[in-house]
Design an enzyme around this catalytic site. Structure first.
Site, short mmCIF file in Angstrom:
data_model
loop_
_atom_site.label_atom_id
_atom_site.label_comp_id
_atom_site.label_asym_id
_atom_site.label_seq_id
_atom_site.Cartn_x
_atom_site.Cartn_y
_atom_site.Cartn_z
N GLU A 176 7.32 6.14 -10.23
CA GLU A 176 6.85 4.76 -10.41
C GLU A 176 5.48 4.77 -11.08
O GLU A 176 5.24 4.02 -12.02
CB GLU A 176 6.77 4.03 -9.06
CG GLU A 176 6.23 2.61 -9.17
CD GLU A 176 5.95 1.95 -7.82
OE1 GLU A 176 5.80 2.67 -6.81
OE2 GLU A 176 5.86 0.70 -7.79
N GLY A 221 3.78 4.29 -1.31
CA GLY A 221 2.35 4.38 -1.58
C GLY A 221 2.09 4.98 -2.95
O GLY A 221 2.98 5.05 -3.79
N ASP A 253 9.79 4.07 5.93
CA ASP A 253 9.15 4.92 4.92
C ASP A 253 7.79 5.43 5.35
O ASP A 253 7.06 4.82 6.13
CB ASP A 253 9.16 4.26 3.53
CG ASP A 253 7.96 3.38 3.25
OD1 ASP A 253 7.48 2.73 4.18
OD2 ASP A 253 7.53 3.35 2.08
N1 ADE Z 1 4.58 -0.29 -1.03
C1 ADE Z 1 4.92 -1.54 -1.32
N2 ADE Z 1 5.39 -1.63 -2.56
C2 ADE Z 1 5.32 -0.39 -3.08
C3 ADE Z 1 5.66 0.17 -4.31
N3 ADE Z 1 6.17 -0.56 -5.31
N4 ADE Z 1 5.48 1.48 -4.50
C4 ADE Z 1 4.97 2.23 -3.52
N5 ADE Z 1 4.63 1.76 -2.34
C5 ADE Z 1 4.81 0.45 -2.11
#
Ligand code: ADE
Ligand code: ZN
Length: 332
Positions: free
Chosen positions: A199, A169, A137
């Site tokens: 998210e 991120g 990623d």
């Molecule tokens: N890197 C590690 N966990 C993450 C998450 N939940 N969202 C985005 N980047 C991440």
């Protein structure tokens, strides 16, 4: 009884970050070797270190742990530790997110990373009976240079088990669309597209992941629930969401598992898969996620089995292997 049933179901994990899967023992040992990272060497202090004020605070902690990983041995310990943990939960297959650009910035040569992934993957398969695949990623906050470097590394090295390109991120201020050229090239080269979206930002980010990055699954997608047209689109096009309920609670994106919009997603016919994201950092296990959601939503066993089957169908396993696991789920 539900707990036993969940254990008996063969499961897959589609959203777990390698760094975030480091066990407490591993992190404590690394912290003793790398005091400048500022990570506690005491278990109680580490538990407090893992209390996150918000998502940005979580990322800072995550990066501190990441900074202690220096060579193939460190990576091998993480991969084999994750495999043992998965095997203990009857998880048969996982697509594990790895962020090569960050490891290289932190001083680990790319060939050390690849050697650790490969040796760990062999041990996972041969010793623990767990098949692992990789998602490389892009750390979005590092901009398009990170996109270019991640793509170059992924396609140049093309390690065994690499199945997809991801994007992680923060989301706020890190538009998905700017990474379009890298996802287009990755898809043309036969990799799948699995960006995080929705998210920590709204449904527009999920739409962008779909339209600009050709997302085949969405990492989290939590905020999709606020947009009925998006839920309808995800359902119609069978784009799975990689839902990580405990993660969203621990980074304070939702107040509790009961408050998580997973019910709304399911009611709209969206393909929901359950995942852990960064399990020891969030005190999560995959079995725990199944139990928490089943309890919160009052699911019947058949509905819990359907969630496990969603994971299998949404994976990038070959069709024959999916059929075997689906048959096993049906037999439980
Ligand atoms: N890197 C590690 N966990 C993450 C998450 N939940 N969202 C985005 N980047 C991440
Ligand atoms: Zn994630």
């Amino acid at each position: 009884m539900l707990r036993e049933y969940i254990h008996a179901l063969p499961k897959v994990e589609l959203h777990v970050h390698l760094v975030g899967s480091a066990s407490v023992d591993t992190v404590v040992a690394l912290a003793a070797r790398h005091p400048s990272a500022g990570v506690p060497t005491d278990r109680a202090e580490l538990a407090a270190f893992y209390e996150f004020r918000d998502f940005d605070h979580f990322l800072k902690v995550y990066w501190a742990v990441q900074s202690m990983l220096r060579d193939r041995g460190d990576i091998d310990v993480l991969v084999t530790g994750l495999a043992a943990e998965l095997a203990a939960q009857n998880v048969r297959y996982a697509e594990v997110t790895v962020t090569p650009y960050n490891h290289v910035l932190d001083g680990m040569p790319g060939d050390e990373l690849l050697a650790g992934l490969e040796s760990g993957r062999a041990t996972a398969r041969d010793v623990h009976g767990v098949e692992l695949a990789w998602v490389f990623d892009i750390p979005g906050e590092k901009g398009i240079v990170a996109g270019r470097e991640t793509l170059t590394f992924a396609l140049g090295e093309r390690p065994d088990g690499l199945v997809a390109l991801g994007l992680g991120g923060p989301e706020i201020g890190v538009g998905r669309a700017r990474f379009e050229p890298f996802f287009t090239a990755a898809r043309e080269a036969g990799l799948h597209s699995v960006p995080h979206a929705g998210e920590t930002s709204g449904p527009a980010t999920v739409w962008s992941a779909l339209h600009d990055l050709g997302a085949e699954r969405i990492g989290h997608g939590t905020s999709s629930a606020a947009d009925p047209a998006l839920l309808a689109y995800l359902a119609e096009h069978r784009i799975p969401l990689e839902v990580c309920p405990t993660s969203n609670v621990r980074t304070r994106q939702v107040a509790s598992v009961d408050a998580h919009p997973v019910r709304r997603m399911l009611d709209h016919g969206v393909v929901v898969t359950l995942n852990t994201d960064d399990p020891p950092m969030f005190g999560a296990t995959l079995e725990g996620e199944y139990l928490a959601v089943a309890t919160s939503l009052g699911l019947r066993k058949s509905e819990v089995a359907a969630l496990a089957a969603n994971g299998v169908r949404s994976s990038f396993l070959p069709a024959s292997r999916k059929d075997e696991l689906l048959a096993e789920i049906a037999a439980v």
